[in-house]
Design an enzyme around this catalytic site. Structure first.
Site, short mmCIF file in Angstrom:
data_model
loop_
_atom_site.label_atom_id
_atom_site.label_comp_id
_atom_site.label_asym_id
_atom_site.label_seq_id
_atom_site.Cartn_x
_atom_site.Cartn_y
_atom_site.Cartn_z
N ASN A 1 -12.22 -0.87 -1.07
CA ASN A 1 -11.60 -1.35 0.17
C ASN A 1 -12.39 -0.89 1.40
O ASN A 1 -12.71 0.30 1.52
CB ASN A 1 -10.17 -0.77 0.28
CG ASN A 1 -9.49 -1.16 1.58
OD1 ASN A 1 -9.12 -2.31 1.78
ND2 ASN A 1 -9.33 -0.21 2.50
N GLU A 2 -12.71 -1.83 2.26
CA GLU A 2 -13.30 -1.55 3.60
C GLU A 2 -14.34 -0.44 3.58
O GLU A 2 -14.30 0.46 4.42
CB GLU A 2 -12.18 -1.22 4.60
CG GLU A 2 -11.31 -2.41 4.92
CD GLU A 2 -10.34 -2.20 6.09
OE1 GLU A 2 -10.21 -1.07 6.58
OE2 GLU A 2 -9.71 -3.19 6.50
N GLN B 1 1.43 -6.05 5.75
CA GLN B 1 1.80 -5.73 4.40
C GLN B 1 3.17 -6.35 4.10
O GLN B 1 3.62 -7.16 4.88
CB GLN B 1 1.82 -4.23 4.22
CG GLN B 1 0.41 -3.63 4.53
CD GLN B 1 0.22 -2.20 4.06
OE1 GLN B 1 1.08 -1.60 3.48
NE2 GLN B 1 -0.95 -1.66 4.35
N TYR C 1 -6.94 -8.28 11.95
CA TYR C 1 -5.64 -8.00 12.58
C TYR C 1 -5.77 -8.38 14.06
O TYR C 1 -6.81 -8.16 14.67
CB TYR C 1 -5.30 -6.52 12.45
CG TYR C 1 -5.04 -6.08 11.02
CD1 TYR C 1 -3.83 -6.35 10.40
CD2 TYR C 1 -6.02 -5.40 10.30
CE1 TYR C 1 -3.59 -5.95 9.08
CE2 TYR C 1 -5.79 -4.99 8.99
CZ TYR C 1 -4.57 -5.27 8.39
OH TYR C 1 -4.33 -4.86 7.09
N GLU D 1 0.85 -1.19 0.00
CA GLU D 1 0.00 0.00 0.00
C GLU D 1 0.89 1.24 0.00
O GLU D 1 1.99 1.22 0.56
CB GLU D 1 -0.90 0.00 1.25
CG GLU D 1 -1.77 1.26 1.35
CD GLU D 1 -2.89 1.18 2.38
OE1 GLU D 1 -3.01 0.14 3.07
OE2 GLU D 1 -3.65 2.16 2.50
N GLU E 1 -6.48 -9.01 3.81
CA GLU E 1 -5.64 -8.34 4.80
C GLU E 1 -5.68 -9.18 6.06
O GLU E 1 -6.76 -9.39 6.63
CB GLU E 1 -6.12 -6.92 5.11
CG GLU E 1 -5.88 -5.95 3.99
CD GLU E 1 -6.21 -4.50 4.37
OE1 GLU E 1 -6.04 -4.13 5.55
OE2 GLU E 1 -6.64 -3.77 3.47
N ASN F 1 -6.72 1.62 2.66
CA ASN F 1 -7.44 2.89 2.80
C ASN F 1 -6.99 3.89 1.73
O ASN F 1 -7.77 4.74 1.31
CB ASN F 1 -7.19 3.46 4.19
CG ASN F 1 -7.78 2.58 5.29
OD1 ASN F 1 -8.63 1.73 5.02
ND2 ASN F 1 -7.32 2.75 6.51
#
Ligand code: AHR
Length: 501
Positions: free
Chosen positions: A174-175, A352, A246, A27, A294, A72
Site C-alpha cells: 500500500n502507498e 472507507q 481524496y 482498515e 482508495e 497504511n
C-alpha cells in the site's frame, strides 16, 4: 441559464461496468473495525460480534469488493497475529495510526463478515510489502487459499476454517511511494519486491489477480515516473495498478471542490496513458487495468494533528468526517468519473466503509445511520450496472480557481441488460437550476421511471446521531420523456438519478 444537452446512442459505448467498481475498504483504523463492523455485546450483534444494523446498511449500500486490512496499517501487518484463538492473539503497536491493535478481529472474522454480507461481497486482501516481503506474502496466501495437506492450510483448518478463503484479488502493498508509509521505498525498490512477490504468488496459483501500487495521488512528485518504473518490473505478473485520491475544499474554495472529478478523470487518463506507454515499450498485447482502490471526500488537512496527538489508544475516534450535502454531490460526481472510465477502471473502493471517512456511522452500544454520501453510492451501485454509454456534454460553464472553465453539468449513463437506462447527473452550480435535455435516439425508451435528487436548501445539511434522517433523496418534479427527448431541471448543487424504461 442555458440548457445543458447530450445525446445517448446505443452504438456509442464506453464499456461494461465491472461490479467491482462498487467496492469499499475496511482498515484497522479508528473505529472502522472495532465498534464499527465488530462490536460483541452490541444489541444487534450476532454470536460472532458482527453488528446486524451495520450489516443491513452494508447490504443496502450495495458494496461488492471489500479491501482489507489496510491502508497504511498493512505496512506493519503481521497476518499470523490475526488468526487462531482470539484470546491468544498478541496486542501490537500500529505505527501507522499510533494506536494499539488487539487483533481480536482478524483474517477469519473478515472472511466471515464478507460471507454474511452475501455472494456479492468479494475479498481484496493486501499483503505487507512495507516491513515484510515475498516469504510472508506467500505464507499468507497458503494459509488463506490452499485447500489442505500443508502446515499452513492445516493450521487454518485447526483454527476452524476447513474451507479455503478463496481470495482471488490481492494488493501488493500500500502507498509505498509515500514517505509516511512504514517501509517506504523508491520505485526501483518497490518494483523489484512487487515483481518477485507477484511471481511467487502466481507459482502457487496462476489464477490470482494482482494489484501493483501506483502513486498515492496525482500530485506526488514521483507521479507517472513511479508507475512507469514499477510497471516495467511487474508488467507480466500483475493485472492492475492502483490509484488513490481524496478531495476536500482548500481555503474555502467550494467551486473548485465541486469540480474535483476533473482531477480524478485526468488522473485516470494519465495512468491509462502510462500503462499503455509501458505496454508499448515492452511490445506487450496485455492491457493493465486500474484499481482505484482508495477514493473519497476526506477532510485530510484535519487528520495529521488528530493522529500525532494519540498515545497508542485502542480504536479511538479517528477521521470521523461528517458529510454535508455538498460532500455528497462531490462524491456523486466522483462516481460519475469512475463510470465514465469503466473500460479501464475495473476495481474501485470507497475509502472507507464504517466510521472512518465512511458512508455508515455508528455509536458504540447505539444506532447506526447513513451519511449523506451513502445515497449516491447506493444508487450508483443499484442502477449503474450494465454498459456505460458515451456521454459528451454541451454544458454552460463556470470558472474555478483550480481547473479553469468547467462544465456545470457532469454526467454519465448506464444501460442495463433489460434495456433500461439510468442517467447520473450532477449540477455543480450553487445558485441556479440547470435545464437538461437528452436526445435518446435508438434506445427505445418511452417513460421516466424515477427522477431522484439529493439537494437541500442548506448545502451544509448533514445526518447526525441526533438527526439521522435529516438528508434523504427526494423525487424531482417535471421530468418528462417525449418523442425520444428527455427534459429535466436539475436543482442547484444536486446529485440526480434519472431512470428511463
Ligand atoms: O484511508 C485512509 C488512509 O489513506 C489509508 O490508510 C492510506 O492508504 C491512505 O493514505
Amino acid at each position: 441559464m442555458r440548457t445543458a444537452r447530450f445525446t445517448l446512442d446505443p452504438a456509442f459505448t464506453v464499456g461494461e461496468v465491472n461490479p467491482r467498481l462498487f467496492g469499499s475498504f475496511v482498515e484497522h483504523l479508528g473505529r472502522c473495525v472495532y465498534t464499527g463492523v465488530f462490536e460483541p455485546g452490541h444489541p444487534t450483534a450476532d454470536p460472532e460480534g458482527i453488528r446486524g444494523d451495520v450489516l443491513d446498511l452494508v447490504r443496502e449500500l450495495g458494496v461488492t469488493t471489500i479491501r482489507y486490512p489496510g491502508g497504511n496499517f498493512v505496512s506493519g501487518y503481521r497476518w499470523e497475529d490475526s488468526v487462531g484463538p482470539a484470546e491468544n492473539r498478541p496486542r501490537r503497536l500500529d505505527l501507522a495510526w499510533r494506536t494499539t491493535e488487539s487483533n481480536r478481529f482478524g483474517l477469519s472474522e473478515y472472511i466471515a463478515f464478507l460471507r454474511k454480507i452475501g455472494p456479492q461481497a468479494e475479498p481484496m486482501m493486501a499483503v505487507n510489502l512495507g516491513t515484510r516481503g515475498v516469504a510472508e506474502a506467500i505464507q499468507l496466501q497458503e494459509y488463506a487459499n490452499h485447500p489442505s495437506g500443508t502446515a499452513l492450510s492445516d493450521l487454518r483448518a485447526e483454527h476452524g476454517d476447513k474451507d479455503p478463503f478463496g481470495i482471488r484479488l490481492w494488493c501488493l502493498g500500500n502507498e509505498l511511494d509515500g514517505p509516511w508509509q512504514t517501509g517506504h521505498k523508491t520505485a526501483e525498490e518497490y518494483g523489484r519486491v512487487a515483481a518477485e512477490t507477484a511471481r511467487a504468488m502466481r507459482q502457487i496459483d496462476p489464477g490470482v489477480e494482482l494489484v501493483a501500487c501506483g502513486s498515492s495521488g496525482q500530485s506526488m512528485e514521483t507521479f507517472a515516473a513511479w508507475e512507469a518504473t514499477v510497471l516495467k518490473e511487474t508488467y507480466d505478473f500483475v493485472d492492475h495498478i492502483s490509484l488513490h485520491a481524496y478531495y476536500e475544499p482548500h481555503d474555502g474554495d467550494v467551486d473548485s471542490f465541486l469540480a474535483s472529478a476533473v482531477d480524478m478523470e485526468s488522473f485516470i487518463e494519465n495512468v491509462v496513458a502510462t500503462c499503455d506507454h509501458v505496454g508499448a515499450l515492452l511490445k506487450s498485447k496485455k492491457k493493465i487495468n486500474l484499481s482505484f482502490d482508495e477514493w473519497n471526500v476526506w477532510y485530510m488537512s484535519r487528520a495529521d494533528a488528530q493522529v500525532s496527538a494519540l498515545d497508542w489508544p485502542e480504536a479511538p475516534r479517528l477521521l470521523e468526517d461528517s458529510y454535508s450535502v455538498t460532500d455528497a454531490v462531490v462524491l456523486g460526481s466522483l462516481l460519475i468519473a469512475l463510470l465514465r472510465h469503466a473500460d479501464r477502471v475495473t476495481v474501485a473502493c470507497l475509502a472507507q466503509l464504517v466510521n472512518v471517512i465512511a458512508p455508515i456511522m455508528t455509536e458504540p452500544g447505539g444506532p447506526a445511520w447513513r451519511q449523506t454520501t451513502f445515497f449516491p453510492f447506493a444508487q450508483a451501485s443499484r442502477y449503474g450496472r450494465g454498459e456505460v454509454l458515451d456521454v459528451r456534454v454541451d454544458s454552460p460553464t463556470y470558472r474555478t480557481e483550480k481547473y479553469g472553465e468547467t462544465d456545470l453539468l457532469h454526467a454519465t449513463a448506464v444501460r442495463g441488460q433489460d434495456g433500461t437506462v439510468t442517467v447520473f447527473a450532477v449540477n455543480r452550480c450553487r445558485t441556479g437550476a440547470l435545464p437538461l435535455e437528452v436526445a435518446l435516439g435508438g434506445l427505445g425508451l418511452t417513460s421516466v421511471v424515477e427522477h431522484s435528487v439529493l439537494a437541500d436548501a442548506d448545502p451544509g445539511a448533514r445526518n447526525t446521531l441526533a438527526e439521522p434522517g435529516r438528508v434523504v433523496p427526494h423525487p424531482a418534479e417535471g421530468t418528462v420523456l417525449e418523442d425520444g427527448r428527455l427534459s429535466a431541471v436539475l436543482e442547484p448543487l444536486s446529485w440526480n438519478v434519472i431512470r428511463l424504461a
